[in-house]
Motif scaffolding. Sequence first.
Motif, PDB file in Angstrom:
ATOM      1  N   GLY A  34      -5.856   1.552  -6.406  1.00  0.00           N
ATOM      2  CA  GLY A  34      -6.371   1.272  -7.740  1.00  0.00           C
ATOM      3  C   GLY A  34      -6.421   2.491  -8.641  1.00  0.00           C
ATOM      4  O   GLY A  34      -7.104   2.481  -9.663  1.00  0.00           O
ATOM      5  N   ARG A  35      -5.674   3.529  -8.263  1.00  0.00           N
ATOM      6  CA  ARG A  35      -5.676   4.758  -9.059  1.00  0.00           C
ATOM      7  C   ARG A  35      -4.279   5.172  -9.500  1.00  0.00           C
ATOM      8  O   ARG A  35      -4.045   6.329  -9.829  1.00  0.00           O
ATOM      9  CB  ARG A  35      -6.284   5.904  -8.235  1.00  0.00           C
TER      10      ARG A  35
ATOM     11  N   HIS B 268      -8.902  -4.316   2.865  1.00  0.00           N
ATOM     12  CA  HIS B 268      -8.068  -4.511   1.662  1.00  0.00           C
ATOM     13  C   HIS B 268      -6.601  -4.716   2.032  1.00  0.00           C
ATOM     14  O   HIS B 268      -5.852  -5.291   1.250  1.00  0.00           O
ATOM     15  CB  HIS B 268      -8.224  -3.331   0.690  1.00  0.00           C
ATOM     16  N   VAL B 269      -6.205  -4.260   3.229  1.00  0.00           N
ATOM     17  CA  VAL B 269      -4.827  -4.475   3.701  1.00  0.00           C
ATOM     18  C   VAL B 269      -4.745  -5.780   4.492  1.00  0.00           C
ATOM     19  O   VAL B 269      -3.870  -6.623   4.262  1.00  0.00           O
ATOM     20  CB  VAL B 269      -4.335  -3.290   4.569  1.00  0.00           C
TER      21      VAL B 269
ATOM     22  N   GLY C  79      -0.095   3.549  -6.012  1.00  0.00           N
ATOM     23  CA  GLY C  79       0.838   2.511  -5.564  1.00  0.00           C
ATOM     24  C   GLY C  79       2.029   2.364  -6.492  1.00  0.00           C
ATOM     25  O   GLY C  79       3.167   2.256  -6.048  1.00  0.00           O
ATOM     26  N   ARG C  80       1.787   2.353  -7.783  1.00  0.00           N
ATOM     27  CA  ARG C  80       2.921   2.179  -8.709  1.00  0.00           C
ATOM     28  C   ARG C  80       3.885   3.346  -8.634  1.00  0.00           C
ATOM     29  O   ARG C  80       5.088   3.179  -8.726  1.00  0.00           O
ATOM     30  CB  ARG C  80       2.416   1.993 -10.138  1.00  0.00           C
TER      31      ARG C  80
ATOM     32  N   VAL D  59       4.512  -3.118   1.292  1.00  0.00           N
ATOM     33  CA  VAL D  59       3.795  -1.841   1.177  1.00  0.00           C
ATOM     34  C   VAL D  59       2.319  -2.018   1.495  1.00  0.00           C
ATOM     35  O   VAL D  59       1.735  -3.065   1.230  1.00  0.00           O
ATOM     36  CB  VAL D  59       3.965  -1.258  -0.252  1.00  0.00           C
TER      37      VAL D  59
ATOM     38  N   PRO E  28      -3.659  -6.626  -7.781  1.00  0.00           N
ATOM     39  CA  PRO E  28      -3.320  -5.200  -7.739  1.00  0.00           C
ATOM     40  C   PRO E  28      -1.857  -4.967  -7.362  1.00  0.00           C
ATOM     41  O   PRO E  28      -1.185  -4.104  -7.940  1.00  0.00           O
ATOM     42  CB  PRO E  28      -4.266  -4.642  -6.668  1.00  0.00           C
ATOM     43  N   SER E  29      -1.349  -5.759  -6.418  1.00  0.00           N
ATOM     44  CA  SER E  29       0.041  -5.584  -6.000  1.00  0.00           C
ATOM     45  C   SER E  29       1.001  -5.969  -7.134  1.00  0.00           C
ATOM     46  O   SER E  29       1.916  -5.223  -7.458  1.00  0.00           O
ATOM     47  CB  SER E  29       0.306  -6.435  -4.745  1.00  0.00           C
TER      48      SER E  29
ATOM     49  N   ILE F 261      -1.107   0.778   1.288  1.00  0.00           N
ATOM     50  CA  ILE F 261      -1.764   2.087   1.249  1.00  0.00           C
ATOM     51  C   ILE F 261      -3.034   1.942   2.082  1.00  0.00           C
ATOM     52  O   ILE F 261      -3.877   1.073   1.817  1.00  0.00           O
ATOM     53  CB  ILE F 261      -2.080   2.507  -0.206  1.00  0.00           C
TER      54      ILE F 261
ATOM     55  N   ALA G 215       0.907  -3.365  -9.793  1.00  0.00           N
ATOM     56  CA  ALA G 215       1.548  -2.112  -9.372  1.00  0.00           C
ATOM     57  C   ALA G 215       3.075  -2.257  -9.393  1.00  0.00           C
ATOM     58  O   ALA G 215       3.784  -1.356  -9.857  1.00  0.00           O
ATOM     59  CB  ALA G 215       1.061  -1.713  -7.972  1.00  0.00           C
TER      60      ALA G 215
ATOM     61  N   TRP H 258      -1.901  -8.659   4.486  1.00  0.00           N
ATOM     62  CA  TRP H 258      -0.870  -8.479   5.513  1.00  0.00           C
ATOM     63  C   TRP H 258      -1.096  -9.359   6.736  1.00  0.00           C
ATOM     64  O   TRP H 258      -0.131  -9.715   7.417  1.00  0.00           O
ATOM     65  CB  TRP H 258      -0.810  -6.999   5.947  1.00  0.00           C
TER      66      TRP H 258
ATOM     67  N   PRO I 151       5.045 -10.396  -3.533  1.00  0.00           N
ATOM     68  CA  PRO I 151       3.580 -10.395  -3.370  1.00  0.00           C
ATOM     69  C   PRO I 151       2.975 -11.770  -3.605  1.00  0.00           C
ATOM     70  O   PRO I 151       3.505 -12.570  -4.380  1.00  0.00           O
ATOM     71  CB  PRO I 151       3.112  -9.418  -4.459  1.00  0.00           C
TER      72      PRO I 151
ATOM     73  N   ASN J  57      -2.482 -11.693  -5.516  1.00  0.00           N
ATOM     74  CA  ASN J  57      -2.698 -10.273  -5.215  1.00  0.00           C
ATOM     75  C   ASN J  57      -2.450  -9.454  -6.490  1.00  0.00           C
ATOM     76  O   ASN J  57      -1.423  -8.791  -6.646  1.00  0.00           O
ATOM     77  CB  ASN J  57      -1.769  -9.837  -4.080  1.00  0.00           C
TER      78      ASN J  57
END
Length: 171
Positions: free
Chosen positions: A102-103, A26-27, A106-107, A93, A137-138, A95, A141, A31, A131, A135
Motif C-alpha cells: 500500500g505504499r 494479506h497474502v 507493488g506498482r 505476485v 490493491p492488486s 509482497i 497496482a 493466494w 487478479p 482485490n
Amino acid sequence: MSDLFELRPAVPADAPRIALWMSQPHVLRWWHQSWSVERWAQEIERQAAGDHSVPCVATADAEEIGYVELYRVRHDRLAEYYPYDENDWGVHVAIGDVTRVGRGLGRRLLRAVADAVLADEPACQRVVAEPDIENTPSVRAFLAAGFDRHGELQLPEKTALLMVRTRTVEE
Ligand SMILES: CC(C)(COP(=O)(O)OP(=O)(O)OC[C@H]1O[C@@H](n2cnc3c(N)ncnc32)[C@H](O)[C@@H]1OP(=O)(O)O)[C@@H](O)C(=O)NCCC(=O)NCCS
C-alpha cells in the motif's frame, strides 16, 4: 522513488521464507497457498522441472520482498479464458511483509517485472494478470504499473479482471 528490483529463480532453500510470506493474512486471502515449508520446496522443484512457470524471489535494493510467479499462458488454465497469444506471459505476485504494501512498492515492482519480461522475451507482446476483481490493491497496482483492464473472466474460484500490459511501439 527509485528501487533496484531483481528477480531470481526461487530454489528449494527459499521455501521457509516463501511459506512465511504465504501465511501472512494479506497474502493468504488472495493466494490460498499457505502450505508447509516441505510442500513449498516440492512446489518450487516441480515448477523448475517444467515449462509452465518460473517461481521467483523478488528483491528491492537487495532486500527480499516477495514472491513472483511468471507463467507461459499457453501452458496455463488461463489459456481457456481469453484469446491468448502463443508468447503471452502471465504474472502472479505477493509482497510478503504487510508493512511494505500500500505504499507504491507493488506498482513499481510490477512495472519492472513486465519491462523485464518484454526485454527478455522479444516474441512476447503482452504480459497479463488475472487478479480477483475484489482485490482492489492488486487491480490498482497493476493499473498504475501500465496494465490495462481487458474485461472480466469467470474463473472457477473467482471473478477475475484480465489485465494486460502490451508492448509499446518504442519497445
Ligand atoms: C497486490 C500487491 C502486490 C500490490 O502491491 P502494493 O505495494 O500494495 O501496491 P501499491 O501500493 O502500488 O498500490 C496499491 C493501491 O491499492 C490501494 N489500496 C490499498 N488498500 C486498499 C483498500 N483496502 N481499498 C482500496 N484501495 C486500496 C492503494 O491506495 C493503491 O492505489 P492508489 O495509489 O491508486 O490509490 C500487494 O498488495 C500484495 O502483495 N498483496 C497480497 C497478495 C496479492 O493480493 N497478490 C495479487 C494477486 S493477483
